[in-house]
Design a protein around this motif. Structure first.
Motif, PDB file in Angstrom:
ATOM      1  N   ALA A  76       0.830  -1.201   0.000  1.00  0.00           N
ATOM      2  CA  ALA A  76       0.000   0.000   0.000  1.00  0.00           C
ATOM      3  C   ALA A  76       0.864   1.250   0.000  1.00  0.00           C
ATOM      4  CB  ALA A  76      -0.935  -0.003   1.203  1.00  0.00           C
ATOM      5  N   LEU A  77       1.941   1.247   0.786  1.00  0.00           N
ATOM      6  CA  LEU A  77       2.846   2.393   0.814  1.00  0.00           C
ATOM      7  C   LEU A  77       3.547   2.567  -0.526  1.00  0.00           C
ATOM      8  CD1 LEU A  77       2.176   2.368   3.822  1.00  0.00           C
ATOM      9  CD2 LEU A  77       4.589   2.828   4.290  1.00  0.00           C
ATOM     10  N   ALA A  78       3.897   1.458  -1.164  1.00  0.00           N
ATOM     11  CA  ALA A  78       4.504   1.539  -2.493  1.00  0.00           C
ATOM     12  C   ALA A  78       3.525   2.154  -3.481  1.00  0.00           C
ATOM     13  CB  ALA A  78       4.942   0.155  -2.960  1.00  0.00           C
ATOM     14  N   ALA A  79       2.260   1.758  -3.418  1.00  0.00           N
ATOM     15  CA  ALA A  79       1.252   2.299  -4.325  1.00  0.00           C
ATOM     16  C   ALA A  79       1.068   3.794  -4.118  1.00  0.00           C
ATOM     17  CB  ALA A  79      -0.071   1.562  -4.117  1.00  0.00           C
ATOM     18  N   ILE A  80       1.065   4.237  -2.853  1.00  0.00           N
ATOM     19  CA  ILE A  80       0.939   5.667  -2.564  1.00  0.00           C
ATOM     20  C   ILE A  80       2.157   6.415  -3.088  1.00  0.00           C
ATOM     21  CG2 ILE A  80       0.799   7.378  -0.711  1.00  0.00           C
ATOM     22  CD1 ILE A  80      -0.673   5.176   0.947  1.00  0.00           C
ATOM     23  N   ALA A  81       3.336   5.859  -2.861  1.00  0.00           N
ATOM     24  CA  ALA A  81       4.564   6.511  -3.327  1.00  0.00           C
ATOM     25  C   ALA A  81       4.540   6.702  -4.839  1.00  0.00           C
ATOM     26  CB  ALA A  81       5.782   5.695  -2.911  1.00  0.00           C
ATOM     27  N   LEU A  82       4.053   5.694  -5.552  1.00  0.00           N
ATOM     28  CA  LEU A  82       4.069   5.748  -7.007  1.00  0.00           C
ATOM     29  C   LEU A  82       2.987   6.652  -7.580  1.00  0.00           C
ATOM     30  CD1 LEU A  82       4.945   2.030  -7.686  1.00  0.00           C
ATOM     31  CD2 LEU A  82       6.377   4.022  -8.158  1.00  0.00           C
ATOM     32  N   GLN A  83       2.107   7.165  -6.737  1.00  0.00           N
ATOM     33  CA  GLN A  83       1.191   8.211  -7.180  1.00  0.00           C
ATOM     34  C   GLN A  83       1.852   9.582  -7.107  1.00  0.00           C
ATOM     35  OE1 GLN A  83      -2.408   7.885  -4.890  1.00  0.00           O
ATOM     36  NE2 GLN A  83      -3.208   6.231  -6.148  1.00  0.00           N
ATOM     37  N   HIS A  84       2.977   9.674  -6.397  1.00  0.00           N
ATOM     38  CA  HIS A  84       3.643  10.963  -6.209  1.00  0.00           C
ATOM     39  C   HIS A  84       4.955  11.091  -6.982  1.00  0.00           C
ATOM     40  CE1 HIS A  84       1.016  12.588  -3.049  1.00  0.00           C
ATOM     41  NE2 HIS A  84       0.925  11.348  -2.594  1.00  0.00           N
ATOM     42  N   VAL A  85       5.661   9.994  -7.193  1.00  0.00           N
ATOM     43  CA  VAL A  85       6.971  10.066  -7.844  1.00  0.00           C
ATOM     44  C   VAL A  85       6.911   9.345  -9.188  1.00  0.00           C
ATOM     45  CG1 VAL A  85       8.196  10.250  -5.660  1.00  0.00           C
ATOM     46  CG2 VAL A  85       7.845   7.998  -6.653  1.00  0.00           C
ATOM     47  N   ARG A  86       7.512   9.937 -10.206  1.00  0.00           N
ATOM     48  CA  ARG A  86       7.455   9.381 -11.559  1.00  0.00           C
ATOM     49  C   ARG A  86       8.670   8.487 -11.797  1.00  0.00           C
ATOM     50  NH1 ARG A  86       7.656  12.171 -15.910  1.00  0.00           N
ATOM     51  NH2 ARG A  86       6.111  10.913 -17.029  1.00  0.00           N
ATOM     52  N   VAL A  87       8.675   7.340 -11.153  1.00  0.00           N
ATOM     53  CA  VAL A  87       9.745   6.371 -11.354  1.00  0.00           C
ATOM     54  C   VAL A  87       9.125   5.037 -11.715  1.00  0.00           C
ATOM     55  CG1 VAL A  87      11.237   7.564  -9.709  1.00  0.00           C
ATOM     56  CG2 VAL A  87       9.853   5.632  -8.930  1.00  0.00           C
ATOM     57  N   VAL A  88       9.934   4.161 -12.303  1.00  0.00           N
ATOM     58  CA  VAL A  88       9.498   2.814 -12.654  1.00  0.00           C
ATOM     59  C   VAL A  88      10.369   1.822 -11.885  1.00  0.00           C
ATOM     60  CG1 VAL A  88       9.152   1.161 -14.517  1.00  0.00           C
ATOM     61  CG2 VAL A  88       8.810   3.595 -14.944  1.00  0.00           C
TER      62      VAL A  88
ATOM     63  N   THR B 177       0.807   4.126   9.321  1.00  0.00           N
ATOM     64  CA  THR B 177       0.658   2.719   9.693  1.00  0.00           C
ATOM     65  C   THR B 177      -0.768   2.238   9.459  1.00  0.00           C
ATOM     66  OG1 THR B 177       0.258   3.338  12.005  1.00  0.00           O
ATOM     67  CG2 THR B 177       2.533   2.802  11.376  1.00  0.00           C
ATOM     68  N   ARG B 178      -1.681   3.192   9.240  1.00  0.00           N
ATOM     69  CA  ARG B 178      -3.046   2.869   8.830  1.00  0.00           C
ATOM     70  C   ARG B 178      -3.355   3.679   7.579  1.00  0.00           C
ATOM     71  NH1 ARG B 178      -4.895  -0.193  12.873  1.00  0.00           N
ATOM     72  NH2 ARG B 178      -6.972  -0.397  11.991  1.00  0.00           N
ATOM     73  N   THR B 179      -4.143   3.076   6.686  1.00  0.00           N
ATOM     74  CA  THR B 179      -4.444   3.734   5.420  1.00  0.00           C
ATOM     75  C   THR B 179      -5.871   3.399   5.005  1.00  0.00           C
ATOM     76  OG1 THR B 179      -3.575   4.137   3.193  1.00  0.00           O
ATOM     77  CG2 THR B 179      -3.587   1.843   3.955  1.00  0.00           C
ATOM     78  N   THR B 180      -6.237   3.784   3.800  1.00  0.00           N
ATOM     79  CA  THR B 180      -7.608   3.576   3.337  1.00  0.00           C
ATOM     80  C   THR B 180      -7.796   2.159   2.793  1.00  0.00           C
ATOM     81  OG1 THR B 180      -7.074   4.372   1.120  1.00  0.00           O
ATOM     82  CG2 THR B 180      -7.788   6.007   2.744  1.00  0.00           C
ATOM     83  N   VAL B 181      -9.063   1.754   2.751  1.00  0.00           N
ATOM     84  CA  VAL B 181      -9.388   0.443   2.183  1.00  0.00           C
ATOM     85  C   VAL B 181      -8.905   0.360   0.740  1.00  0.00           C
ATOM     86  CG1 VAL B 181     -11.276  -1.084   1.502  1.00  0.00           C
ATOM     87  CG2 VAL B 181     -11.357   0.084   3.705  1.00  0.00           C
ATOM     88  N   LYS B 182      -9.104   1.446  -0.008  1.00  0.00           N
ATOM     89  CA  LYS B 182      -8.708   1.455  -1.417  1.00  0.00           C
ATOM     90  C   LYS B 182      -7.226   1.157  -1.576  1.00  0.00           C
ATOM     91  CE  LYS B 182      -8.898   4.341  -5.575  1.00  0.00           C
ATOM     92  NZ  LYS B 182      -9.358   5.634  -6.152  1.00  0.00           N
ATOM     93  N   MET B 183      -6.382   1.759  -0.718  1.00  0.00           N
ATOM     94  CA  MET B 183      -4.945   1.540  -0.864  1.00  0.00           C
ATOM     95  C   MET B 183      -4.530   0.147  -0.393  1.00  0.00           C
ATOM     96  SD  MET B 183      -4.459   4.190  -2.466  1.00  0.00           S
ATOM     97  CE  MET B 183      -2.835   3.605  -2.946  1.00  0.00           C
ATOM     98  N   THR B 184      -5.238  -0.446   0.535  1.00  0.00           N
ATOM     99  CA  THR B 184      -4.897  -1.818   0.941  1.00  0.00           C
ATOM    100  C   THR B 184      -5.220  -2.812  -0.162  1.00  0.00           C
ATOM    101  OG1 THR B 184      -7.059  -2.211   1.994  1.00  0.00           O
ATOM    102  CG2 THR B 184      -5.302  -1.313   3.383  1.00  0.00           C
ATOM    103  N   LYS B 185      -6.116  -2.414  -1.086  1.00  0.00           N
ATOM    104  CA  LYS B 185      -6.452  -3.288  -2.198  1.00  0.00           C
ATOM    105  C   LYS B 185      -5.621  -3.013  -3.443  1.00  0.00           C
ATOM    106  CE  LYS B 185     -11.265  -4.113  -0.826  1.00  0.00           C
ATOM    107  NZ  LYS B 185     -12.688  -3.999  -1.242  1.00  0.00           N
ATOM    108  N   ALA B 186      -4.846  -1.933  -3.428  1.00  0.00           N
ATOM    109  CA  ALA B 186      -4.024  -1.610  -4.585  1.00  0.00           C
ATOM    110  C   ALA B 186      -2.959  -2.671  -4.792  1.00  0.00           C
ATOM    111  CB  ALA B 186      -3.380  -0.240  -4.403  1.00  0.00           C
TER     112      ALA B 186
END
Length: 365
Positions: free
Chosen positions: A57-69, A193-202
């Motif tokens: 989930a943290l990786a998914a959030i990070a990749l919404q902010h930084v343009r890396v592959v 350490t807690r996030t949204t349901v949507k991000m836990t499913k990403a």
């Protein structure tokens, strides 16, 4: 820990409706792009969640902010404490972005960065203010680093970026991972350490089910130490390995000796019961004290590092010993790259390792 030599994972990623490098579990598969997509986040999504966050989930959030592959991901309990959640994104030759969240403690960036970093500043973003700190690149090739931290209640959210040369205040540089992007990342209310349901499913394409999620880690072996050494930049040129003679390192010790093309050797030993006398600097070396029980020592053509760690949580106490022997004095009496290499090798000696690293090590001894 286990930092290099990993097989490249699938790099092009999509998040439906967000343009980042992740996709929600229920989305239809799409054609993968060859470059990192642009970032677009729905402001309505920027709200805290109440679900336990995962590294993915943290990786998914990070990749919404930084343009890396990303080409690989690291993590697990070798990087993060038991009360933290985080992941490390890796790409290119030496680029990495570590993202984590955990309790506020004495290591809070804003409390010490002025003492240990080249520069610090408070930077305000759309979703909050973060502490930005940086180390400048050095003449020996160290690129410097960029760290950004945000305190949210009782938690700290932090990102650390390494790979590009930091030659001045990073706010003045055109970096692949910008200061503004990292400030937006650590102040994103979903990053915790807690996030949204949507991000836990990403689902992040290529994110491993073992190791980087803190699961699937196995006990360290001599072969895994060898594999870990090959994954460090300093010792990637090791030609061959053999098991180390550990008769003087105490009960339960094991390790390897790696030989390099120039004839130098690197000895790395995991020693859960290292005798007290071997935790102190021998008279044959010039030493400085390590940041834990142990030392850094050197003489002409020889250097060694010892670190001992107390038991913590489910982790048992252990010591890590790394020694480099060269056939001649170190070039120009420059010890910085030697000690940097030893420091990196220490990371291969933690009690557990990813299952992938352990498997890679099976063929090395």
């Amino acid at each position: 820990m286990r930092r290099r030599g990993m097989a490249l994972l699938a790099a092009a990623l999509l998040l439906t409706g967000c343009g980042s490098s992740a996709t929600e579990a229920d989305d239809e598969p799409s054609e993968k792009p060859t470059v990192a997509p642009s970032v677009s986040i729905d402001p309505a999504d920027l709200k805290p969640g109440n679900q336990p966050a995962t590294p993915e989930a943290l990786a998914a959030i990070a990749l919404q902010h930084v343009r890396v592959v990303p080409e690989a991901f690291d993590g697990g309990d070798l990087y993060f404490e038991q009360d933290e959640v985080g992941t490390v994104l890796r790409w290119g030759a030496d680029h990495s972005l570590e993202v984590k969240a955990g309790p506020v403690d004495d290591d809070l960036l804003s409390t010490w960065c002025h003492d240990g970093m080249s520069g610090c500043a408070e930077v305000k973003g759309a979703t909050g203010t973060a502490t930005v700190a940086w180390d400048l690149a050095t003449d020996d090739g160290t690129p410097g680093q960029l760290m950004v931290s945000h305190k949210a209640g009782r938690e700290e959210r932090r990102a650390a970026y390494v790979g590009e040369k930091i030659t001045e205040d990073p706010r003045e540089l055109d970096l692949e991972v910008s200061v503004d992007a990292l400030v937006a990342l650590v102040t994103d209310p979903r990053l915790g350490t807690r996030t949204t349901v949507k991000m836990t499913k990403a689902q992040v394409d290529g994110f491993p089910s073992e190791g980087a999620n803190g699961v699937g880690e196995v006990a360290l072996t001599a072969g895994a130490i060898a594999a870990g050494l090959l994954e460090t930049k300093a010792y990637a040129d090791i030609d061959s390995f053999e098991k180390a003679d550990v008769s003087t390192y105490g009960k339960g010790a094991f390790g390897v000796v790696g030989t390099r093309p120039d004839g130098s050797t690197v000895t790395a030993v995991h020693a859960p019961n290292l005798p007290a006398g071997q935790r102190k600097c021998p008279k044959s070396l010039t030493c400085s004290k390590g940041d834990t029980d142990g030392y850094d020592g050197w003489t002409e053509g020889s250097a060694e590092t010892v670190r001992c760690h107390e038991a913590e949580g489910k982790s048992h106490a252990f010591c890590a010993v790394v020694r480099q022997q060269a056939p001649a004095p170190f070039p120009g009496d420059d010890l910085d790259p030697v000690l940097t290499g030893l420091e990196a090798a220490l990371e291969t000696l933690w009690p557990t390792v990813s299952a992938d690293t352990a498997r890679r090590g099976e063929s090395l001894l």
